[in-house]
Design an enzyme around this catalytic site. Structure first.
Site, short mmCIF file in Angstrom:
data_model
loop_
_atom_site.label_atom_id
_atom_site.label_comp_id
_atom_site.label_asym_id
_atom_site.label_seq_id
_atom_site.Cartn_x
_atom_site.Cartn_y
_atom_site.Cartn_z
N TYR A 131 29.92 52.26 -46.99
CA TYR A 131 29.37 53.05 -45.90
C TYR A 131 30.46 53.92 -45.29
O TYR A 131 31.38 53.45 -44.65
CB TYR A 131 28.78 52.15 -44.81
CG TYR A 131 27.70 51.20 -45.28
CD1 TYR A 131 26.95 51.46 -46.42
CD2 TYR A 131 27.44 50.03 -44.58
CE1 TYR A 131 25.98 50.57 -46.85
CE2 TYR A 131 26.45 49.15 -44.99
CZ TYR A 131 25.74 49.42 -46.13
OH TYR A 131 24.77 48.54 -46.55
N PRO A 145 14.39 46.86 -42.99
CA PRO A 145 13.14 46.17 -42.62
C PRO A 145 12.15 47.08 -41.91
O PRO A 145 10.98 46.71 -41.76
CB PRO A 145 13.63 45.04 -41.70
CG PRO A 145 14.87 45.59 -41.07
CD PRO A 145 15.53 46.39 -42.17
#
Length: 330
Positions: free
Chosen positions: A59, A206
Site C-alpha cells: 500500500y 466488506p
C-alpha cells in the site's frame, strides 16, 4: 467494543480497521486522503476500543506502513498490527509476486522498521505465489515466529487446499479474503474449512470498496485517478444494476434505524463468531459509523431477508479485472 478470537487465541476487536485508503496519492487511491486526518482517525478508533489495524507493504507502496507506524507510536500496547508480504519491487514499482524465503525476510525486516515495532502481530502472505510451495512459505514464517519477529501466521486470498496444506505445516491464525453481501464466493469451501480448522476469517472490502455504504449513486463521484474506476462492479455497464443491492440493504437499515454500511457489516459479523471484518476508512466519521456496527444485532428475519435478496452471484461484474482475478483463490 466487543471482541472476538481469531485462530490460535488471538483476540481482536469485533471490527478492525483497514488502513489502505489512508495515504494520499500512491498506487491505490480511494478518494482524497489526508495523513493528519488518518492519524486522528486511528487515535479515535483506539479510544473506541478498536485493537485491530491492517496494512501492507504494497500500500503506497511502503507509505501506509509508515503512516500506521506514526499513528501507533506511544499507543502500541494491546494493539494487533497486521501487515503483509509477497511482492518484489524495483524502487517503488511492483514487479511481481515473490514469496521466496529471502524476500519474506526482507519484507519482515522492512515492515518492522516502517511500523516502528519489535514484533508483527499478524503476518500475511498477501497473495499465493505459485512458484513457491506453500509449505516453504509457512516454514519461513514459522522461523520468523521462533525468532520473535512475528506472533501469528496468516494468508490472504488462498484457496481451500492451499489453506489446508499451510495449516498442516504450521497452525494458521487467520485467512483474509474478500467477503461481503455482494461477494459471497468464500461461503463455498473456504469459510467451512476455516471453521473446521479453527482459523479466523478476516473479510476485506466488506463494504464493496465503498459501494455498500450507499453513499455513491453515480460513477461521477469518483475522481479521475480513483482505483475503483477500473473495478468491474463500478463500471458504467454494471453500476446501476448493482445499486439494487444497496437499495435492498437500505430497506433493512431504515427498519433498524441504522446506516447502510452498519447493516452490511452486521450481516457479515452474524455469519460466524470467527469473522472479523476490516472496513477501510480514512476519516473519523466513517470509522465511527462502521465501528458502531459491532453493536447492531439484526433479527433472524433481517439476516434471512438479506441473504435471500442478495444471493451469491447477485453482483454484476467480476470483483477484479482479469489480472487481479488470476491472483485469487490459488
Amino acid at each position: 467494543m466487543k471482541y472476538r478470537t481469531l485462530g490460535q487465541g488471538l483476540e481482536v476487536s469485533a471490527i478492525g480497521i483497514g488502513c489502505m485508503p489512508m495515504v494520499a496519492g500512491g498506487n491505490i487511491v480511494y478518494g482524497e486522503a489526508n495523513a493528519d486526518d488518518a492519524i486522528e482517525t486511528i487515535h479515535r478508533a483506539i479510544d473506541l476500543g478498536v485493537t485491530f489495524f491492517d496494512t501492507a507493504e504494497i500500500y503506497g507502496p511502503f507509505q501506509n506502513e509508515e503512516l500506521v507506524g506514526r499513528a501507533i507510536r506511544g499507543k502500541r500496547d494491546n494493539l494487533v498490527i497486521a501487515t503483509k508480504f509477497g511482492f518484489r519491487f524495483e524502487g517503488d514499482q511492483i514487479t511481481g509476486a515473490d514469496s521466496s524465503p529471502a524476500n519474506i525476510r526482507r519484507a519482515c525486516e522492512a515492515s518492522l522498521k516502517r511500523l516502528g515495532i519489535d514484533t508483527i502481530d499478524l503476518f500475511y502472505q498477501h497473495r499465493v505465489d505459485p512458484s513457491v510451495p506453500i509449505e516453504d512459505v509457512v516454514g519461513t514464517m514459522a522461523d520468523l515466529k521462533a525468532e520473535g519477529k512475528i506472533r501469528h501466521l496468516a494468508l490472504s486470498e488462498a484457496g481451500e487446499q492451499t489453506l489446508r496444506r499451510a495449516h498442516a505445516t504450521h497452525p494458521i491464525t487467520a485467512l483474509q479474503s474478500e467477503y461481503s453481501l455482494w461477494e459471497r464466493g468464500v461461503e463455498d469451501g473456504i469459510l467451512p474449512a476455516c471453521e473446521e480448522l479453527g482459523i479466523g476469517f478476516v473479510p476485506y472490502s466488506p463494504l464493496g470498496r465503498g459501494f455498500l455504504t450507499g453513499n455513491f449513486r453515480s460513477r461521477d463521484a469518483l475522481g479521475e485517478n480513483d482505483w475503483r474506476r477500473q473495478d468491474p462492479r463500478w463500471s458504467e455497464e454494471n453500476f446501476d444494476a448493482n445499486l439494487a443491492i444497496v437499495d435492498t440493504i437500505r430497506t433493512i437499515a431504515d427498519r433498524n434505524g441504522a446506516s447502510v454500511a452498519q447493516v452490511a457489516l452486521a450481516w457479515l459479523i452474524a455469519q460466524g463468531d470467527h469473522i472479523v471484518p476490516i472496513p477501510g476508512v480514512k476519516r473519523i466519521a466513517t470509522m465511527s459509523d462502521s465501528v458502531a456496527a459491532a453493536d447492531l444485532e439484526l433479527s433472524d428475519a433481517d439476516l434471512a431477508e438479506l441473504s435471500a435478496a442478495v444471493p451469491p452471484g447477485a453482483a454484476q461484474g467480476d470483483r477484479y479485472g482479469e489480472r487481479g482475478m488470476r491472483m485469487v483463490r490459488l
